[in-house]
Design an enzyme around this catalytic site. Structure first.
Site, PDB file in Angstrom:
ATOM      1  N   LYS A  13       5.393 -10.462 -18.889  1.00 52.86           N
ATOM      2  CA  LYS A  13       4.922  -9.125 -19.235  1.00 52.86           C
ATOM      3  C   LYS A  13       3.529  -9.183 -19.860  1.00 52.86           C
ATOM      4  O   LYS A  13       2.664  -8.371 -19.546  1.00 52.86           O
ATOM      5  CB  LYS A  13       5.901  -8.448 -20.212  1.00 52.86           C
ATOM      6  N   HIS A  69       8.193 -32.097 -25.696  1.00 52.90           N
ATOM      7  CA  HIS A  69       7.998 -32.963 -24.536  1.00 52.90           C
ATOM      8  C   HIS A  69       6.691 -32.675 -23.810  1.00 52.90           C
ATOM      9  O   HIS A  69       6.573 -32.939 -22.614  1.00 52.90           O
ATOM     10  CB  HIS A  69       9.187 -32.828 -23.580  1.00 52.90           C
ATOM     11  N   TRP A 112      -3.765  -1.827  -1.371  1.00 52.30           N
ATOM     12  CA  TRP A 112      -3.765  -3.098  -2.104  1.00 52.30           C
ATOM     13  C   TRP A 112      -4.274  -4.136  -1.123  1.00 52.30           C
ATOM     14  O   TRP A 112      -3.635  -4.427  -0.121  1.00 52.30           O
ATOM     15  CB  TRP A 112      -2.354  -3.439  -2.583  1.00 52.30           C
ATOM     16  N   ASN A 130       0.701  -0.007   6.299  1.00 51.96           N
ATOM     17  CA  ASN A 130       1.143  -0.870   5.208  1.00 51.96           C
ATOM     18  C   ASN A 130       1.857  -2.063   5.831  1.00 51.96           C
ATOM     19  O   ASN A 130       2.684  -1.905   6.719  1.00 51.96           O
ATOM     20  CB  ASN A 130       2.097  -0.114   4.278  1.00 51.96           C
ATOM     21  N   GLY A 131       1.528  -3.266   5.382  1.00 51.36           N
ATOM     22  CA  GLY A 131       2.133  -4.473   5.928  1.00 51.36           C
ATOM     23  C   GLY A 131       1.052  -5.467   6.324  1.00 51.36           C
ATOM     24  O   GLY A 131      -0.114  -5.320   5.956  1.00 51.36           O
ATOM     25  N   ARG A 158       1.424   1.502  -5.988  1.00 54.04           N
ATOM     26  CA  ARG A 158       1.609   0.590  -4.867  1.00 54.04           C
ATOM     27  C   ARG A 158       0.300  -0.065  -4.430  1.00 54.04           C
ATOM     28  O   ARG A 158       0.308  -0.960  -3.574  1.00 54.04           O
ATOM     29  CB  ARG A 158       2.220   1.339  -3.678  1.00 54.04           C
ATOM     30  N   GLU A 218       0.948 -10.017 -17.164  1.00 52.30           N
ATOM     31  CA  GLU A 218       0.755  -8.958 -16.172  1.00 52.30           C
ATOM     32  C   GLU A 218      -0.187  -7.871 -16.658  1.00 52.30           C
ATOM     33  O   GLU A 218      -1.036  -7.398 -15.885  1.00 52.30           O
ATOM     34  CB  GLU A 218       2.105  -8.316 -15.820  1.00 52.30           C
ATOM     35  N   GLU A 225      10.389 -13.955 -19.265  1.00 52.17           N
ATOM     36  CA  GLU A 225      10.083 -12.549 -18.982  1.00 52.17           C
ATOM     37  C   GLU A 225       9.060 -11.995 -19.965  1.00 52.17           C
ATOM     38  O   GLU A 225       8.152 -11.240 -19.582  1.00 52.17           O
ATOM     39  CB  GLU A 225      11.374 -11.718 -19.011  1.00 52.17           C
ATOM     40  N   CYS A 242       0.843  -1.190   0.000  1.00 56.10           N
ATOM     41  CA  CYS A 242       0.000   0.000   0.000  1.00 56.10           C
ATOM     42  C   CYS A 242       0.881   1.244   0.000  1.00 56.10           C
ATOM     43  O   CYS A 242       2.084   1.180   0.162  1.00 56.10           O
ATOM     44  CB  CYS A 242      -0.925  -0.002   1.208  1.00 56.10           C
ATOM     45  N   LYS A 247       3.185  -2.617  -7.229  1.00 56.37           N
ATOM     46  CA  LYS A 247       4.587  -2.523  -7.615  1.00 56.37           C
ATOM     47  C   LYS A 247       5.527  -3.157  -6.593  1.00 56.37           C
ATOM     48  O   LYS A 247       6.393  -3.943  -6.941  1.00 56.37           O
ATOM     49  CB  LYS A 247       4.955  -1.052  -7.820  1.00 56.37           C
TER      50      LYS A 247
END
Length: 621
Positions: free
Chosen positions: A498, A517, A75, A101-102, A27, A501, A494, A2, A616
């Site tokens: 992307k 395979h 968040w 936050n936490g 955030r 996301e 990666e 947050c 983030k």
């Protein structure tokens, strides 16, 4: 994850709080709120689900006047996004307000105890527990007639509450009866105090402070700040009052603005040439044909004696670690293992005296990476950090390390941090290689190749329009495969990340040879395969893998070196890039994959900078 802001001083608090929350929205953007103390000594509380713009609309209808206040953008962890679960939360009968936050791991037993004391909870969050707990501790203080200048009873109440919490927190407390003071505290979640002219600012990172002050103080774990308009006192849980160092804020308002781009992500993609230049600057030693770093805190003799490196990270940084594994093993012949930090923190790997741990992070606050490095330190390993955010927790806790210097990265989907990490890891590979077996001439050649990187990144960005056209062609697809080999296997991972996301398309990255395979069963005419296949030792092998896909009717997008007519004859679409040496290819090949994900997300109408369910800085487990 947050965002927190706070203000105390002569100006209108809400003005800074809203500006700061806009800059912190990356955030968390499930809900937001502000609380101020009005001139008549009452709380003004405004909060809402959704984005900061919705909070602004509410503030236009219901202003929050006052020169002291706190704000938060959330968040969600405990409790769904709702007005009730949005911060700030009141303690007691509205005597104090808290933003947090936490995660408080033992909030349930504390909540039960407080309910037994008569406290009534309005939300499903763990954070409201903190507000009521501080209120309860304040009631257990001796009767407060005139508050002493040091605000001792308030400090004691907050400290008493903090000793009962298990978990992580960055928090700010606002007291209705004492509007001349804010109290902030942190453990495992960042907080920064900005020092102004008879005013102070508080934020969970430095971005809200740009343009308001250029002097900042980083709080450390177990530190509590007593903040008035004219004074800042920092108190450590075990040491009492401590001297705080004032640092210079190292970026400007322009660094946290879009600068004419439609999204922060696109801006940061195009900032990569300069970011790579900044990583390289001052770190190449032509005379010794090696790279140089000031943050090892280990002697060359100790580094020469290493027999293993463990890299640990999460998400995109983990992919950069995989690139680093290939680079270091190729150039230095030194074994490297790359571990998910979330797994390493709970595992018990065999460790010997020749093991070095490198923690890789953009934010410097990633909870799993922080826990993993602490566990490795407990086992006696030296731990280095690779980080982008100056003053964050991980650089403070590692034994040494290196800053990326990439500048603020606001877009939730990391771009320039990845290429910067890969560049720095390439320089580490050169350093370790020169310590071990690389010749002087080989070192000089690698330096020359590294110096060409920024211009090669610029050339790769010149194909943006070509990538946009391909993105629009495939934007309606619901599944993608990303395929590469050797150095470009991490690039495939990666690229797929992307796309997932920011466009919410299912995408998977694989070593190209592994397709046969099992995953080749997924290939059909509606599932594009993105092949990362610049010229190199496995080019012909990847070409064979491409033909396997084409034989089964799968469309192919190929990322190839400029002028590659062979791949162009087989692929449905090609994206060209400049040629570089194989150990540097991921820094170039990822550029079109970033652009492809971006343009597909835009074509699908997605909110690129604020993808659903993501934030983030991941400061929770």
């Amino acid at each position: 994850m947050c965002g927190i802001v706070g203000y105390i001083g002569p100006r209108d608090a809400a003005e800074f709080l809203v500006t700061g929350l806009h800059r912190l929205e990356y955030r968390g953007y499930d809900s937001a709120g502000v609380a101020t103390i009005t001139p008549d000594g009452q709380f003004a509380l405004v909060k809402t689900t959704g984005r900061i713009s919705q909070l602004e609309n509410r503030l236009a209808d219901t202003p929050a006047p006052g020169s002291v206040g706190i704000g938060h953008t959330r968040w969600a962890t405990h409790g769904n996004p709702s007005d009730e679960n949005a911060h700030p939360h009141f303690g007691g009968d509205g005597e104090l307000a808290v933003v947090h936050n936490g995660v408080i791991e033992n909030y349930r037993p504390i909540k039960q105890r407080l309910e037994n004391e008569g406290y009534v909870f309005q939300s499903a969050t763990d954070s409201e527990v903190i507000a009521h707990l501080i209120d309860s501790c304040l009631k257990h203080q001796p009767p407060i007639e005139d508050m002493a200048a040091d605000y001792g009873p308030l400090v004691d109440a907050v400290q008493s509450a903090l000793t009962q919490l298990r978990g992580t927190y960055g928090l700010v407390v606002l007291f209705r009866r004492w509007p001349e003071v804010l109290i902030a505290a942190r453990l495992g979640s960042p907080l920064i105090v900005g020092v102004g002219d008879n005013e102070h600012f508080i934020a969970s990172d430095a971005s809200p402070l740009a343009g308001f002050t250029d002097k900042i103080v980083y709080l450390a774990d177990h530190e509590l700040a007593v903040v008035t308009a004219s004074e800042l006192r920092v108190i450590h849980r075990d040491q009492g009052r401590v001297n705080h160092n004032v640092h210079v804020l190292d970026f400007q308002v322009a660094d946290v603005a879009k600068g004419g781009f439609d999204h922060f992500m696109l801006k940061e993609i195009f900032e990569q040439p300069e970011a790579v230049e900044n990583v390289l600057r001052g770190r190449l030693d032509h005379d010794a044909a090696t790279s140089k770093f000031g943050g090892f805190n280990l002697t060359p003799q100790q580094l020469r004696a290493l027999n293993r490196i463990i890299m640990t990270a999460c998400g995109t940084s983990w992919h950069a670690g995989l690139v680093g594994e290939y680079q270091i093993e190729a150039l230095a012949r030194l074994p490297v293992e790359v571990e998910y930090a979330s797994e390493l923190r709970y595992s018990n790997p065999p460790i010997d005296n020749g093991t070095l741990v490198i923690a890789i992070t953009q934010s410097g606050e990633t909870a799993d990476t922080l826990a993993a490095l602490r566990e490795m330190q407990r086992k006696g390993c030296p731990v280095l950090g690779i980080c982008n955010v100056v003053g964050s927790t991980i650089p403070q806790e590692t034994d040494g390390g290196f800053y990326l210097r990439a500048g603020p990265e606001i877009g939730v989907a990391s771009t320039k941090a990845f290429t910067s990490q890969c560049t720095l890891l390439a320089m580490l590979a050169l350093y370790f290689g020169r310590l071990r077996h690389l010749s002087f001439s080989a070192g000089k050649q690698i330096i020359a190749e590294l110096q060409e990187l920024p211009d090669k990144v610029r050339r790769a960005l010149q194909y943006n329009d070509q990538v946009r056209s391909i993105a629009e062609k495939y934007a309606g697809c619901d599944n993608f495969l990303y395929l590469g080999r050797q150095f470009n296997f991490p690039t495939a991972l990666e690229g797929a990340l992307k796309l997932k996301e920011i466009s919410y398309i299912h995408a998977e990255g694989y070593p190209a040879a592994e397709m046969k395979h099992g995953p080749i069963a997924l290939v059909d005419e509606k599932t594009p395969s993105v092949f990362i296949m610049p010229r190199g030792q496995v080019y012909d092998k990847v070409m064979s893998n491409l033909q396997e896909i084409k034989a089964r009717g799968g469309p192919v997008i190929a990322v190839v070196c400029e002028g590659d007519t062979e791949a162009a004859e087989l692929a449905d679409d090609i994206i060209e890039i400049p040629a570089v040496e194989e150990y540097l290819q991921p820094i170039i090949t990822v550029i079109p994959l970033q652009l492809l994900a971006y343009h597909i997300a835009v074509a699908r109408g997605c909110d690129v900078d604020k993808p659903r369910n993501l934030a983030k800085s991941v400061t929770v487990e």
